[in-house]
Design a protein around this motif. Sequence first.
Motif, short mmCIF file in Angstrom:
data_model
loop_
_atom_site.label_atom_id
_atom_site.label_comp_id
_atom_site.label_asym_id
_atom_site.label_seq_id
_atom_site.Cartn_x
_atom_site.Cartn_y
_atom_site.Cartn_z
N TYR A 16 3.46 3.98 -4.12
CA TYR A 16 4.80 3.56 -4.02
C TYR A 16 5.76 3.25 -4.68
N SER B 13 -2.81 -0.32 2.43
CA SER B 13 -2.55 0.67 2.21
C SER B 13 -4.18 1.45 2.35
N GLU B 91 4.99 -0.04 5.11
CA GLU B 91 5.52 0.19 4.26
C GLU B 91 5.81 1.51 3.56
#
Lengths: 133, 133
Positions: A16, B13, B91
């Motif tokens: 990320y 995730s 994301e």
Amino acid sequence: MSRGRRKSTAKVSLGYLEMDIMPIVWRHGLVTVKEVFEELYPSRKLAYTTIMTVMRRLAHKGILEVDDSVVPFVYQPKVGSQELAAAVVDEVVDRLLEGSSAPLVLHYLEHGKISSAEQGKIKTLLRGRVKTE
Amino acid sequence: MSRGRRKSTAKVSLGYLEMDIMPIVWRHGLVTVKEVFEELYPSRKLAYTTIMTVMRRLAHKGILEVDDSVVPFVYQPKVGSQELAAAVVDEVVDRLLEGSSAPLVLHYLEHGKISSAEQGKIKTLLRGRVKTE
DNA sequence: CACATAATACTACACACCTAATATATATCA
DNA sequence: TGATATATATTAGGTGTGTAGTATTATGTG
């Protein structure tokens, strides 16, 4: 049918923070660690060395290129945003959706923000499409 | 513009093995570790306990639900494939593309396999769209 | 050139994920 | 019920990523 191999960008996997850094790099084209650090700082209070470590890793992965003939080093992207995003998302589509991107496309057409210009492009594309299946 | 919170499925995730397991679970609806193990084995020579560990993790993440009132335990998905894929891809889109999904949609319309039926749906959607942006 | 400043290199720790071995508990069958 | 087969629990090592401290090197300044 030449549905061909997963093209160039193979084995793409980004964390990320790595992803958060990329847009900044793309905007600058050529950029130093310091510049990325300062641009990211307001929203993410990270240490300068953190940014450096991550950018080094991105370079190691072949996503950034480093010119270390000057100090401070100058980084630049080796892949474009759409290409990289597509590569990363492909991994997800291949796994979770077993390769069929349609559900995702529908999802974004329903929930995503698509400008009129882009809708136009989509219609044009659709007209000229070869129905695969 | 109500950029609102990331809806229900927050903080998504998934690792690659976790993703590889999900389609099997979705196909079965109700499934045991053994069933997943056997279905995955031909392509991935993993230990039974590996599958078990990962499925437990998926349950811990709230993506699977476990009925441990029977042995062997019975697992079932708590989220659908499109929902999960969209959450995971969001994301990436939020980070790499800073929220604009259009480039991705265009990419898949050009390179992805979209059936005629799905193209029809897309056209319909487009017709009824409120042009955002 | 000596010192301060800025940048990079090295090292490290925590946590998530992949992987699996070993230990323990639970069914099943003779 | 005792032995066997089956399933779950526990533990752990390896790698990748986020994060950053400390050490070293290069640059600029007086």
